[in-house]
Scaffold this motif. Structure first.
Motif, PDB file in Angstrom:
ATOM      1  N   VAL A   1      78.661  29.881   5.001  1.00 18.68           N
ATOM      2  CA  VAL A   1      78.312  31.233   4.581  1.00 18.68           C
ATOM      3  C   VAL A   1      76.788  31.334   4.510  1.00 18.68           C
ATOM      4  O   VAL A   1      76.123  30.479   3.922  1.00 18.68           O
ATOM      5  CB  VAL A   1      78.937  31.583   3.216  1.00 18.68           C
ATOM      6  N   ALA A   2      76.233  32.378   5.130  1.00 14.50           N
ATOM      7  CA  ALA A   2      74.782  32.556   5.175  1.00 14.50           C
ATOM      8  C   ALA A   2      74.347  33.715   4.294  1.00 14.50           C
ATOM      9  O   ALA A   2      75.001  34.753   4.266  1.00 14.50           O
ATOM     10  CB  ALA A   2      74.324  32.798   6.623  1.00 14.50           C
TER      11      ALA A   2
ATOM     12  N   SER B   1      71.054  39.599   0.132  1.00 15.25           N
ATOM     13  CA  SER B   1      70.792  39.182  -1.251  1.00 15.25           C
ATOM     14  C   SER B   1      69.631  38.214  -1.370  1.00 15.25           C
ATOM     15  O   SER B   1      69.175  37.923  -2.478  1.00 15.25           O
ATOM     16  CB  SER B   1      72.049  38.539  -1.850  1.00 15.25           C
ATOM     17  N   VAL B   2      69.132  37.723  -0.245  1.00 12.56           N
ATOM     18  CA  VAL B   2      68.012  36.783  -0.275  1.00 12.56           C
ATOM     19  C   VAL B   2      66.716  37.594  -0.237  1.00 12.56           C
ATOM     20  O   VAL B   2      66.059  37.731   0.796  1.00 12.56           O
ATOM     21  CB  VAL B   2      68.096  35.788   0.898  1.00 12.56           C
ATOM     22  N   HIS B   3      66.354  38.135  -1.395  1.00 12.63           N
ATOM     23  CA  HIS B   3      65.165  38.974  -1.497  1.00 12.63           C
ATOM     24  C   HIS B   3      63.882  38.160  -1.608  1.00 12.63           C
ATOM     25  O   HIS B   3      62.800  38.659  -1.304  1.00 12.63           O
ATOM     26  CB  HIS B   3      65.261  39.883  -2.726  1.00 12.63           C
ATOM     27  N   ASP B   4      64.027  36.938  -2.064  1.00  9.78           N
ATOM     28  CA  ASP B   4      62.860  36.087  -2.291  1.00  9.78           C
ATOM     29  C   ASP B   4      63.350  34.660  -2.444  1.00  9.78           C
ATOM     30  O   ASP B   4      64.543  34.370  -2.247  1.00  9.78           O
ATOM     31  CB  ASP B   4      62.087  36.556  -3.536  1.00  9.78           C
ATOM     32  N   GLU B   5      62.441  33.761  -2.789  1.00  5.38           N
ATOM     33  CA  GLU B   5      62.833  32.360  -2.915  1.00  5.38           C
ATOM     34  C   GLU B   5      63.836  32.144  -4.048  1.00  5.38           C
ATOM     35  O   GLU B   5      64.758  31.333  -3.921  1.00  5.38           O
ATOM     36  CB  GLU B   5      61.578  31.512  -3.143  1.00  5.38           C
ATOM     37  N   ALA B   6      63.692  32.887  -5.139  1.00  8.63           N
ATOM     38  CA  ALA B   6      64.648  32.765  -6.237  1.00  8.63           C
ATOM     39  C   ALA B   6      66.036  33.222  -5.785  1.00  8.63           C
ATOM     40  O   ALA B   6      67.053  32.606  -6.132  1.00  8.63           O
ATOM     41  CB  ALA B   6      64.180  33.587  -7.439  1.00  8.63           C
ATOM     42  N   GLY B   7      66.083  34.301  -5.022  1.00  8.78           N
ATOM     43  CA  GLY B   7      67.360  34.782  -4.502  1.00  8.78           C
ATOM     44  C   GLY B   7      67.996  33.783  -3.554  1.00  8.78           C
ATOM     45  O   GLY B   7      69.226  33.614  -3.544  1.00  8.78           O
TER      46      GLY B   7
ATOM     47  N   GLN C   1      72.871  27.656  -4.593  1.00 10.97           N
ATOM     48  CA  GLN C   1      73.601  27.078  -5.727  1.00 10.97           C
ATOM     49  C   GLN C   1      75.047  27.566  -5.784  1.00 10.97           C
ATOM     50  O   GLN C   1      75.892  26.922  -6.395  1.00 10.97           O
ATOM     51  CB  GLN C   1      72.872  27.417  -7.024  1.00 10.97           C
ATOM     52  N   GLN C   2      75.314  28.710  -5.138  1.00  8.72           N
ATOM     53  CA  GLN C   2      76.675  29.249  -5.101  1.00  8.72           C
ATOM     54  C   GLN C   2      77.457  28.778  -3.873  1.00  8.72           C
ATOM     55  O   GLN C   2      78.544  29.275  -3.600  1.00  8.72           O
ATOM     56  CB  GLN C   2      76.620  30.783  -5.125  1.00  8.72           C
ATOM     57  N   GLY C   3      76.900  27.828  -3.138  1.00  7.02           N
ATOM     58  CA  GLY C   3      77.608  27.244  -2.015  1.00  7.02           C
ATOM     59  C   GLY C   3      77.278  27.820  -0.657  1.00  7.02           C
ATOM     60  O   GLY C   3      77.894  27.440   0.343  1.00  7.02           O
ATOM     61  N   TYR C   4      76.315  28.733  -0.592  1.00  2.00           N
ATOM     62  CA  TYR C   4      75.884  29.263   0.706  1.00  2.00           C
ATOM     63  C   TYR C   4      75.210  28.145   1.491  1.00  2.00           C
ATOM     64  O   TYR C   4      74.459  27.350   0.921  1.00  2.00           O
ATOM     65  CB  TYR C   4      74.936  30.445   0.534  1.00  2.00           C
TER      66      TYR C   4
ATOM     67  N   GLU D   1      80.407  34.681  -7.060  1.00  2.05           N
ATOM     68  CA  GLU D   1      81.480  33.724  -6.843  1.00  2.05           C
ATOM     69  C   GLU D   1      81.027  32.593  -5.920  1.00  2.05           C
ATOM     70  O   GLU D   1      80.258  32.791  -4.988  1.00  2.05           O
ATOM     71  CB  GLU D   1      82.697  34.420  -6.233  1.00  2.05           C
ATOM     72  N   GLU D   2      81.543  31.403  -6.194  1.00  3.54           N
ATOM     73  CA  GLU D   2      81.269  30.219  -5.389  1.00  3.54           C
ATOM     74  C   GLU D   2      81.949  30.372  -4.025  1.00  3.54           C
ATOM     75  O   GLU D   2      83.108  30.776  -3.930  1.00  3.54           O
ATOM     76  CB  GLU D   2      81.802  28.975  -6.108  1.00  3.54           C
TER      77      GLU D   2
END
Length: 461
Positions: free
Chosen positions: A319-320, A324-330, A336-339, A310-311
């Motif tokens: 929001v940080a 879920s930030v496992h890597d650069e793609a994450g 892109q979801q507004g974090y 969700e956005e």
């Protein structure tokens, strides 16, 4: 410009700037790094009890294992890296499915496997080593735990001591004497800041007495990190979170500080991905508005479950991304979801991965902060090196990091003695901040100096 002309011009510039040509050449020409091969590995660990059960992610820890990894090369021996194991942070489902000791034993077994894998892989930088061994360590982690959907954070946590030992071996092989010198070229811009202060995020776990919190505010702590996501169903969690926020705000709403523009304390929230839906988060934030706490909230770390897409750009606070930030793609997915911020956890996800994420964030003008894993004093200094070099956090004008070991470890006073920089000025909380002196940066907070306590855990050969 060819090499000969570069040297000629460097000499001319040096005459005007009082800088040696060798220094100019070293900073401007590509790094010449040694290829490193690990010849011997070893590991050990210590169990450190906590003062009281430490709650987050809907669970409770009673002890934390301190993993110790040693890497030798043909030229340099006794490079020792530390890691604090937190199975609950790494994979909450795995933690719940096993005894606390059983979960720790599996993570330590994976650290040993990572060491054996690293022994087979030549590398030039620790980031390269990390990338090369990660696929194998993931596979081994799934085999050790029997969990095919094993969370990557469990993998990373098991690799921290190995990664830190690799950084020290890499520094020794290349004669790097400081943290700044050993930062690989691609990451130097992102870690080029040298803040003179870091704001301390003072953590409030589920069961903290309000009297303790009141004392913390009186001592000058002004960034209060509130653990949300209480145990229970989503409805039970929300009600407990709401009740706790009310209790905290009633305790602190009249407290004042000279560290913020309006004199009010700052709140940050950390849900550790416990909220399944954005709707539940919004209900919590509505309550914060109702009691007058909302305007004091600077950010919330990882509120939604990892699979929630969700956005969040419209929730009204920054929001940080964390778990879920496992890597650069994450990281890109979350942005892109507004974090609007990225949590760096060099002491939980490895310094190598954190450098990658710091660069990605800096390239996009996204702020970072450093969150704790209830680590030991030496690892706090590893993290302080990172927190002092990222850009100051918006609205604060200084770095931002969490540290909570002093309020959670039963043996904290003794653990401090293991740190070669024990008692240094930068490790003392003053009015809610760490003050980073010139010595802090020159000495790299002491992380490149050997610890007699951890050295004696291994044979001298």
């Amino acid at each position: 410009m060819n090499r000969r002309n570069f040297i000629k011009n460097a000499g001319a510039f040096a005459a005007l700037s009082n800088i040696s040509p060798s220094e100019i050449f070293k900073s401007a020409m590509p790094d010449q790094l040694k290829s490193i091969r690990i010849t011997r590995t070893d590991s050990n660990f210590e169990r450190e009890k906590l003062i009281r059960p430490f709650g987050f992610k809907g669970g409770f820890l009673t002890e934390l294992w301190q993993a110790v990894a040693r890497l030798d090369s043909e030229n340099y021996k006794g490079n020792i890296g530390l890691g604090t194991q937190s199975v609950l942070y790494g994979d909450a489902d795995l933690f719940a499915a096993h005894s606390e000791t059983g979960g720790n034993a599996m993570m330590y077994a994976l650290t040993e496997k990572a060491l054996q894998t690293a022994k087979k892989v030549p590398f030039t930088t620790p980031v390269e080593l990390f990338d090369k061994i990660l696929p194998s360590v993931i596979s081994q982690g799934k085999r050790i735990t029997g969990k095919q959907d094993l969370n990557l954070n469990f993998i990373y946590n098991a690799m921290v001591s190995v990664d830190n030992a690799a950084w020290l071996l890499y520094a020794a092989e290349n004669n790097f004497k400081t943290f700044d010198a050993m930062i690989p070229a691609p990451y130097r811009k992102a870690l080029a800041h040298q803040s003179d202060k870091i704001a301390i995020m003072y953590q409030v776990p589920y069961g903290m007495p309000m009297e303790d919190l009141k004392k913390a505010a009186q001592q000058g702590y002004f960034v209060i990190k509130i653990k949300t996501g209480h145990p229970g169903t989503q409805a039970e969690m929300l009600q407990k979170d709401i009740d706790k926020l009310t209790q905290i705000h009633n305790t602190l709403k009249d407290a004042r500080t000279n560290q913020t523009k309006n004199g009010k304390l700052i709140y940050t929230l950390d849900a550790n991905a416990r909220y399944e839906k954005k709707e539940t988060l919004l209900r919590y934030l509505d309550h914060a508005k109702k009691i007058g706490a909302f305007e004091q909230i600077l950010l919330i770390e990882e509120p939604l479950s990892e699979k929630n897409d969700e956005e969040v750009g419209d929730v009204g606070i920054r929001v940080a991304g964390d778990e879920s930030v496992h890597d650069e793609a994450g990281a890109m997915r979350r942005l892109q979801q507004g974090y609007g911020a990225i949590v760096l956890k060099g002491i939980a996800k490895t310094l190598s991965l954190s450098m990658k994420l710091a660069k990605l964030a800096a390239d996009r003008n996204v702020p970072c902060l450093c969150a704790d894993l209830t680590v030991n004093p030496i690892l706090i200094d590893w993290h302080r090196n990172l927190a002092g070099r990222i850009a100051p956090f918006p609205g604060l004008g200084m770095g931002l990091m969490e540290t909570n070991g002093d309020m959670n470890y039963r043996n904290w006073a003794e653990m401090i003695k293991y740190n070669p920089a024990a008692g240094a000025s930068w490790s003392q909380a003053r009015n809610g901040v760490f003050e980073l002196s010139k010595e802090f940066y020159q000495r790299s907070a002491g992380i490149m100096e050997p610890s007699a306590h951890y050295q004696q855990m291994f044979p001298a050969v």
